[in-house]
Design an enzyme around this catalytic site. Structure first.
Site, PDB file in Angstrom:
ATOM      1  N   ARG A 151       0.816  -1.224   0.000  1.00 12.87           N
ATOM      2  CA  ARG A 151       0.000   0.000   0.000  1.00 12.87           C
ATOM      3  C   ARG A 151       0.846   1.269   0.000  1.00 12.87           C
ATOM      4  NH1 ARG A 151      -3.160  -1.284   5.390  1.00 12.87           N
ATOM      5  NH2 ARG A 151      -0.981  -1.771   5.884  1.00 12.87           N
TER       6      ARG A 151
ATOM      7  N   GLU B 131       6.445   7.498  11.871  1.00 11.05           N
ATOM      8  CA  GLU B 131       6.249   8.580  12.841  1.00 11.05           C
ATOM      9  C   GLU B 131       7.499   9.452  12.798  1.00 11.05           C
ATOM     10  OE1 GLU B 131       5.735   6.264  16.353  1.00 11.05           O
ATOM     11  OE2 GLU B 131       3.574   6.028  16.062  1.00 11.05           O
TER      12      GLU B 131
ATOM     13  N   ALA C 135       4.184  26.054  12.530  1.00 10.15           N
ATOM     14  CA  ALA C 135       4.641  24.997  11.626  1.00 10.15           C
ATOM     15  C   ALA C 135       4.815  25.602  10.243  1.00 10.15           C
ATOM     16  CB  ALA C 135       3.649  23.842  11.588  1.00 10.15           C
TER      17      ALA C 135
ATOM     18  N   LYS D 229      13.806  24.369  16.472  1.00 11.59           N
ATOM     19  CA  LYS D 229      13.169  23.830  15.265  1.00 11.59           C
ATOM     20  C   LYS D 229      13.317  22.312  15.219  1.00 11.59           C
ATOM     21  CE  LYS D 229      14.268  27.894  12.402  1.00 11.59           C
ATOM     22  NZ  LYS D 229      15.012  28.352  11.197  1.00 11.59           N
TER      23      LYS D 229
ATOM     24  N   HIS E 226      20.674  27.958  11.256  1.00 11.25           N
ATOM     25  CA  HIS E 226      20.102  26.915  10.399  1.00 11.25           C
ATOM     26  C   HIS E 226      20.212  27.343   8.946  1.00 11.25           C
ATOM     27  CE1 HIS E 226      16.347  24.714   8.761  1.00 11.25           C
ATOM     28  NE2 HIS E 226      17.361  23.870   8.797  1.00 11.25           N
TER      29      HIS E 226
ATOM     30  N   TYR F   9       8.963  22.181   8.996  1.00 16.65           N
ATOM     31  CA  TYR F   9       9.573  22.273  10.310  1.00 16.65           C
ATOM     32  C   TYR F   9       8.627  22.863  11.344  1.00 16.65           C
ATOM     33  CZ  TYR F   9      11.220  26.683   8.085  1.00 16.65           C
ATOM     34  OH  TYR F   9      11.330  27.853   7.371  1.00 16.65           O
TER      35      TYR F   9
ATOM     36  N   GLU G 204      15.243  39.026  12.916  1.00 17.51           N
ATOM     37  CA  GLU G 204      16.063  38.037  12.223  1.00 17.51           C
ATOM     38  C   GLU G 204      17.503  38.513  12.078  1.00 17.51           C
ATOM     39  OE1 GLU G 204      15.847  35.109   8.400  1.00 17.51           O
ATOM     40  OE2 GLU G 204      15.010  37.106   8.181  1.00 17.51           O
TER      41      GLU G 204
END
EC number: 5.1.3.-
Length: 204
Positions: free
Chosen positions: A21, A26, A46, A70, A117, A130, A141
């Site tokens: 299938r 997870e 998110a 994150k 990151h 993320y 920032e």
């Protein structure tokens, strides 16, 4: 979960169940996360980013202190995801670690608050999803040039990299923002619980 060579950076490799299938996995488990990290992941936002091949983006601490933790995965395609320790006073300050995230292994990468990151799309339509512990605050920032040789990230040499944000006021060379008030401080950061060692410049 595996502790990388940057303090506060962890890689999770899920078990993938496959049959006729398709597959199921997870990509995040709260209990496993808390057992390894020492605290739960607070979810405030998110994000989903879709990039064309060769595009590269980087940021350091995009929210006021203590910053934004994150948990990152690649849902489609492949990216080279890089963690840079930009926290003043950290035992691994200036070091970086890179991992390939892709839609085959579905690994999850955790970055503690204050870590820099960056990621580069290695395929077209590379989709990065993320989870963030704090909302994004644009005016706070602080971005560092991901191609700055002073950092020394070993990006792929067979791709013409297209940096995102180059030349903007917050897109600084690495040496300039080391003075107080620009980079986050290591002390007091919730994610600074596992003081790992490691080498400067750890590749994939």
């Amino acid at each position: 979960m595996e502790l990388l060579d940057v303090d506060g950076a962890w890689l999770y490799t899920p078990e993938i169940m496959r049959d006729e299938r398709g597959e199921f996995l997870e990509w995040f488990r709260g209990r496993t996360f808390q057992e390894k990290i020492g605290h739960p992941l607070s979810l405030a936002q998110a994000n989903c980013s879709v990039s064309r091949k060769a595009f590269c983006a980087a940021s350091t601490s995009p929210t006021p202190p203590p910053g934004q933790a994150k948990y990152v995965t690649c849902a489609s395609g492949t990216v080279l995801d890089v963690v840079v320790d930009v926290r003043r006073g950290s035992p691994t300050f200036g070091r970086w670690a890179a991992v390939r995230l892709d839609a085959a292994r579905h690994q999850g990468l955790y970055l503690a608050e204050g870590l820099g990151h960056a990621f580069m799309a290695l395929t077209d339509d590379a989709t990065v999803v993320y989870l963030c512990s704090q909302p994004y605050v644009a005016e706070a920032e602080r971005a560092v040039d991901p191609l700055d040789p002073a950092i020394g990230i070993e990006w792929p040499t067979d791709i013409d990299i297209v940096p995102v944000g180059e030349g903007t006021p917050t897109h600084r060379p690495w040496r300039r923002p080391r003075r107080p008030g620009i980079l986050p401080d290591y002390e007091g950061v919730p994610g600074a619980l596992h003081r790992g060692g490691g080498r400067r410049g750890t590749g994939p």
